[in-house]
Design a protein around this motif. Structure first.
Motif, PDB file in Angstrom:
ATOM      1  N   MET A   1      35.800 -22.832  -0.038  1.00  0.00           N
ATOM      2  CA  MET A   1      35.371 -22.107   1.131  1.00  0.00           C
ATOM      3  C   MET A   1      36.158 -22.638   2.322  1.00  0.00           C
ATOM      4  SD  MET A   1      31.517 -21.470   2.438  1.00  0.00           S
ATOM      5  CE  MET A   1      31.180 -20.211   1.252  1.00  0.00           C
ATOM      6  N   SER A   2      36.624 -21.769   3.186  1.00  0.00           N
ATOM      7  CA  SER A   2      37.453 -22.181   4.307  1.00  0.00           C
ATOM      8  C   SER A   2      36.622 -22.886   5.376  1.00  0.00           C
ATOM      9  CB  SER A   2      38.175 -20.974   4.897  1.00  0.00           C
ATOM     10  OG  SER A   2      37.236 -20.121   5.496  1.00  0.00           O
ATOM     11  N   MET A  38      27.778 -28.457  -1.389  1.00  0.00           N
ATOM     12  CA  MET A  38      28.060 -29.693  -2.105  1.00  0.00           C
ATOM     13  C   MET A  38      28.766 -30.712  -1.206  1.00  0.00           C
ATOM     14  SD  MET A  38      26.914 -29.374  -5.209  1.00  0.00           S
ATOM     15  CE  MET A  38      27.789 -30.740  -5.979  1.00  0.00           C
ATOM     16  N   GLN A  39      28.277 -31.954  -1.264  1.00  0.00           N
ATOM     17  CA  GLN A  39      28.872 -33.051  -0.512  1.00  0.00           C
ATOM     18  C   GLN A  39      29.507 -34.091  -1.434  1.00  0.00           C
ATOM     19  OE1 GLN A  39      28.731 -33.081   3.167  1.00  0.00           O
ATOM     20  NE2 GLN A  39      28.458 -31.011   2.378  1.00  0.00           N
ATOM     21  N   ALA A  40      28.898 -34.298  -2.607  1.00  0.00           N
ATOM     22  CA  ALA A  40      29.411 -35.277  -3.574  1.00  0.00           C
ATOM     23  C   ALA A  40      28.943 -34.891  -4.967  1.00  0.00           C
ATOM     24  CB  ALA A  40      28.910 -36.683  -3.216  1.00  0.00           C
ATOM     25  N   GLY A  41      29.740 -35.250  -5.970  1.00  0.00           N
ATOM     26  CA  GLY A  41      29.343 -35.012  -7.351  1.00  0.00           C
ATOM     27  C   GLY A  41      29.748 -33.644  -7.863  1.00  0.00           C
ATOM     28  N   GLY A  63      32.421 -29.444  -1.013  1.00  0.00           N
ATOM     29  CA  GLY A  63      33.001 -28.374  -0.206  1.00  0.00           C
ATOM     30  C   GLY A  63      32.661 -26.982  -0.689  1.00  0.00           C
ATOM     31  N   MET A  64      32.017 -26.897  -1.848  1.00  0.00           N
ATOM     32  CA  MET A  64      31.666 -25.590  -2.400  1.00  0.00           C
ATOM     33  C   MET A  64      30.184 -25.312  -2.191  1.00  0.00           C
ATOM     34  SD  MET A  64      33.769 -25.796  -6.002  1.00  0.00           S
ATOM     35  CE  MET A  64      33.411 -24.119  -6.491  1.00  0.00           C
ATOM     36  N   LEU A  89      23.980 -30.549   1.058  1.00  0.00           N
ATOM     37  CA  LEU A  89      23.216 -30.128   2.221  1.00  0.00           C
ATOM     38  C   LEU A  89      22.370 -28.931   1.805  1.00  0.00           C
ATOM     39  CD1 LEU A  89      25.907 -30.345   5.040  1.00  0.00           C
ATOM     40  CD2 LEU A  89      24.104 -32.001   4.487  1.00  0.00           C
ATOM     41  N   VAL A  90      21.159 -28.873   2.323  1.00  0.00           N
ATOM     42  CA  VAL A  90      20.217 -27.814   1.980  1.00  0.00           C
ATOM     43  C   VAL A  90      20.215 -26.789   3.109  1.00  0.00           C
ATOM     44  CG1 VAL A  90      17.815 -27.324   1.457  1.00  0.00           C
ATOM     45  CG2 VAL A  90      18.835 -29.474   0.688  1.00  0.00           C
TER      46      VAL A  90
END
Length: 152
Positions: A1-2, A38-41, A63-64, A89-90
């Motif tokens: 995602m940009s 998504m931030q990690a994993g 990033g997705m 992040l929620v």
């Protein structure tokens, strides 16, 4: 995602969630209340087949947006399972739906992602799948290609 679209999601985030490897984030049939940036994993979207096999529909990484196409539905059509310890992040899905109704460019891009995530066959920028375009500069090139394509 940009980056411009990630910025939109960052503004909408109401909290963070952590998931242990093997944990289910949601199951097929659950009502959609949240989206996850998504931030990690790594989290996989999976669908269990009649023959017992499992089809991986998305491999979400930092990033997705996990299951971004779900914003267009009332219930999840697959399971989400953390492959590794993960953080996201929620984002309330109703906030994203508000953006879809009020920000035309955002709505067009989310529609594009939904169509791209449902595509089959070769996944490249040329085939309109920004999820598989590599780093953020390649994703931006995909977005620019797509924006140019919708002008035609």
């Amino acid at each position: 995602m940009s980056e411009p679209f990630i910025d939109q999601f960052l503004r909408l985030a109401t909290g963070e969630a952590t998931f242990a490897a093997g944990q289910h984030i949601f199951n097929q049939g659950d009502a959609i209340t949240w989206l996850y940036l998504m931030q990690a994993g790594t989290i996989h979207l999976v669908r269990h087949q009649a023959d017992g096999n499992v089809a991986v529909l998305q491999r979400a990484s930092p990033g997705m947006v996990l299951a971004e196409a779900s914003v267009f539905s009332s219930h999840y059509h697959c399971d989400a399972v953390a492959v590794t310890n993960s953080e996201a992040l929620v984002i309330p899905v109703n906030s994203v739906r508000w953006l879809l109704r009020n920000e035309p460019v955002f709505a067009e891009y989310m529609g594009f992602l939904s169509i791209a995530s449902a595509a089959t066959g070769t996944k490249t920028c040329r085939d309109r799948d920004p999820q598989n375009c590599g780093g953020s500069s390649k994703r931006m090139a995909c977005l620019e290609w797509w924006l140019d394509a919708i002008k035609r």
